[in-house]
Each structure stands twice: as structure tokens, then as C-alpha cells.
Write a protein that holds these residues in place. Sequence first.
Motif, short mmCIF file in Angstrom:
data_model
loop_
_atom_site.label_atom_id
_atom_site.label_comp_id
_atom_site.label_asym_id
_atom_site.label_seq_id
_atom_site.Cartn_x
_atom_site.Cartn_y
_atom_site.Cartn_z
N SER A 72 49.37 31.34 -9.26
CA SER A 72 50.05 29.96 -9.44
C SER A 72 48.85 29.08 -9.71
CB SER A 72 50.90 29.50 -8.48
OG SER A 72 50.13 29.41 -7.17
N ALA A 73 47.63 29.23 -9.16
CA ALA A 73 46.50 28.35 -9.19
C ALA A 73 45.89 28.63 -10.72
CB ALA A 73 45.43 28.55 -8.30
N VAL A 74 45.98 30.10 -11.05
CA VAL A 74 45.31 30.32 -12.36
C VAL A 74 46.32 29.87 -13.59
CG1 VAL A 74 45.06 32.45 -13.91
CG2 VAL A 74 44.27 32.53 -11.67
N GLU A 75 47.68 29.89 -13.42
CA GLU A 75 48.51 29.53 -14.36
C GLU A 75 48.42 27.90 -14.58
OE1 GLU A 75 52.43 31.37 -13.68
OE2 GLU A 75 51.64 33.01 -14.40
N GLU A 76 48.34 27.15 -13.18
CA GLU A 76 48.26 25.70 -13.39
C GLU A 76 46.62 25.56 -13.96
OE1 GLU A 76 47.87 22.60 -9.93
OE2 GLU A 76 49.48 24.04 -9.59
N ALA A 77 45.62 26.12 -13.81
CA ALA A 77 44.30 25.85 -14.27
C ALA A 77 44.32 26.23 -15.86
CB ALA A 77 43.36 26.62 -13.56
N VAL A 78 44.69 27.30 -16.30
CA VAL A 78 44.97 27.53 -17.53
C VAL A 78 45.83 26.56 -18.57
CG1 VAL A 78 45.43 29.46 -19.30
CG2 VAL A 78 44.02 29.94 -17.14
N ALA A 79 47.15 26.31 -17.94
CA ALA A 79 47.74 25.17 -18.65
C ALA A 79 47.20 23.93 -18.77
CB ALA A 79 49.06 25.07 -17.81
N ALA A 80 46.44 23.49 -17.78
CA ALA A 80 45.72 22.43 -17.80
C ALA A 80 44.42 22.40 -19.02
CB ALA A 80 45.14 21.86 -16.46
N LEU A 81 43.88 23.55 -18.89
CA LEU A 81 42.63 23.60 -19.86
C LEU A 81 43.16 23.69 -21.23
CD1 LEU A 81 39.79 24.46 -19.95
CD2 LEU A 81 39.99 26.68 -19.84
N THR A 82 44.05 24.44 -21.60
CA THR A 82 44.75 24.67 -22.87
C THR A 82 45.25 23.21 -23.40
OG1 THR A 82 45.31 26.92 -22.24
CG2 THR A 82 46.57 25.83 -24.18
N ALA A 83 45.86 22.49 -22.31
CA ALA A 83 46.60 21.21 -22.81
C ALA A 83 45.49 20.25 -23.37
CB ALA A 83 47.40 20.73 -21.58
N GLU A 84 44.51 20.26 -22.44
CA GLU A 84 43.18 19.33 -22.92
C GLU A 84 42.28 19.73 -24.13
OE1 GLU A 84 40.23 16.44 -20.64
OE2 GLU A 84 41.30 17.85 -19.54
N HIS A 85 41.88 21.02 -23.98
CA HIS A 85 40.94 21.72 -24.87
C HIS A 85 41.47 22.80 -25.62
CE1 HIS A 85 37.96 19.32 -22.78
NE2 HIS A 85 38.62 19.98 -21.84
#
Length: 255
Positions: A72-85
Amino acid sequence: MTPFDLTGKLALVTGSRRGIGLAIARAYLAAGARVVLNSPDAGRLAPVAAELRALAPPETVLTSAFDVTDESAVEEAVAALTAEHGCPDILVNNAGIQLRGPLTDLPLADWKRVVDVDLTSAFIVGRTVARGMVARGSGKIINICSVQNHLVRPTTAPYAAAKSGLGGLTRSMCAEWARGGLQVNGLAPGYLDTDLNASLVDDPEFTAWITSRTPAGRWGRVEDVTGPAVWLASAASDFVNGQVVYVDGGLTAVI
Ligand SMILES: NC(=O)c1ccc[n+]([C@@H]2O[C@H](COP(=O)([O-])OP(=O)(O)OC[C@H]3O[C@@H](n4cnc5c(N)ncnc54)[C@H](OP(=O)(O)O)[C@@H]3O)[C@@H](O)[C@H]2O)c1
């Protein structure tokens, strides 16, 4: 522009606070990419990011702290990264650990931890990032394997099993995602002088053995893997897929 140029690419390198991951992150920055540094601990990542921002345009150095074994930490982090960059163009599954011990006495917890960090993490992070890559139709994934995909020695059973599995996972990722525009390859370093091997580097007997066993006649350095890591992340390797590339001073070529 050369086929090795990474200008405009976004590269996520797991386990890049030190060692091989940090060297690859530095090489990607030098090749023009934006780099996302990762380790489980944001506080310990910050000074490394600050150091790199002093050497490169500061906006090209990003951080994302997460434990690669925590889905879940991976999915949250990749979603945040993708949304911003945007979705990363390049993923290096580099985070890894080594717990050595005789197989008959090996605690199950140690076995599971090594397999989780060195193999299952590449499935978790790879799958999460690949969803965005396949949707876009392009991406490069590099799984950091080992000569222990191929050759083993006593006391490293979970590591050898995990890294051999990572070779198989690399081929499976290629089989499933190549038509989605992805290239997925393994990069397998020989014995490199990093924290992971500190106890071996400090052991004169082991050093004498490994340097005589390696045709190049020395320990590897993290810089030895950066050229191949740039190649596998770049357009220069667009028809290379599902391979494990050994960067080992010739170790796996000789008896
Ligand atoms: N050194 C070699 O000779 C050699 C040879 C073949 C393959 N490899 C492979 O190369 C990779 C890097 O090794 P290295 O020698 O550079 O090791 P290292 O110096 O010990 O660095 C390992 C990195 O992985 C990170 N890490 C560990 N567990 C993690 C987790 N759960 N989530 C996120 N990050 C995590 C560490 O984070 P922290 O810094 O925050 O602790 C560290 O940055 C590993 O996969 C290793 O198996 C190494």
C-alpha cells in the motif's frame, strides 16, 4: 543528442540513498534525467538529495520515501509521484539486502525478509509502475540481479534464490509487457565494494579469493555498473528485452 541521452526522462531508483542505487541515480542525472531517490526513511534520504541538488539543477532531484515491500505504501507513493510528475519512464528495482548464514540454521524470518526485499519488491514496485508505463506505451525497467542468479556459494541461500527468481521475473515481465512498449532487463553486478559487502571487503582471505577468482583481478566499484545502467535505460537498448546483463569483471565467464 546521443542514443544514451536521458533528457526529459523521469527515473525512479529504489534503494538509492547509497551504494549502487545512488551511483545509478547520479549517472542518470548526468545523462539528463530527473531522478527520484528512494529509501524507507525520508529523514535519511534528505541529506543525500540536498547533496545531489548542489550538483544538478535542483528540480531534477526528487525524493519518494517508501518501503519497497509495503504494497500500500508503494501504491500510494507511485500514485502521488505520477499525479505530480507523470509516470516514471525508467524504474530501477535496486533495493536489496543480504543476510548470510548456514542454511541448516537459517531462521525462516531471515529467509522471508531477503525474499521480500530482493524479489517480491520488484513484483510490487514493477507491477505498480508498469501499469502507467503500459498505458503510455513506453518504459524501461531494470532489475538489479547478481552473479548469484547463476553461481552460488555457501551461506547465501535466500539471496541466491531471490536473485535467481528475479531473473525469472525479468523474463516474465518482458513476456507480458514488451508488446506494451516496455523493455525489462536485469543488470547483474559482480562483487562490488559497498556496505552490503562490508564484512567481505574487510576480510583479507575473502578479498584474496574473490580478486583471484575475478578475471579483472579486483573488487568492482559502483561506477562499473553505471554505464550499463544508462544503456539499459536509454533508446540505445530499445531492442534488448528480457536479458540479464552481467557486469562482473568476467567472473561468470570462467571456471
Ligand atoms: N554490492 C554488490 O556486490 C552487489 C552485487 C550484486 C547485486 N547487488 C545488488 O545491488 C543492489 C544494491 O546493493 P548495494 O550493494 O548498493 O547495497 P547497499 O549499499 O546496502 O544499499 C542498499 C540500498 O537498499 C535500500 N533498501 C533496503 N531495504 C529497503 C526497503 N525495504 N525499501 C527501500 N529501500 C531499501 C537501502 O536503504 P537505506 O540506505 O535507507 O538503508 C540502501 O539504500 C541490491 O539489490 C543488491 O542485492 C549488489
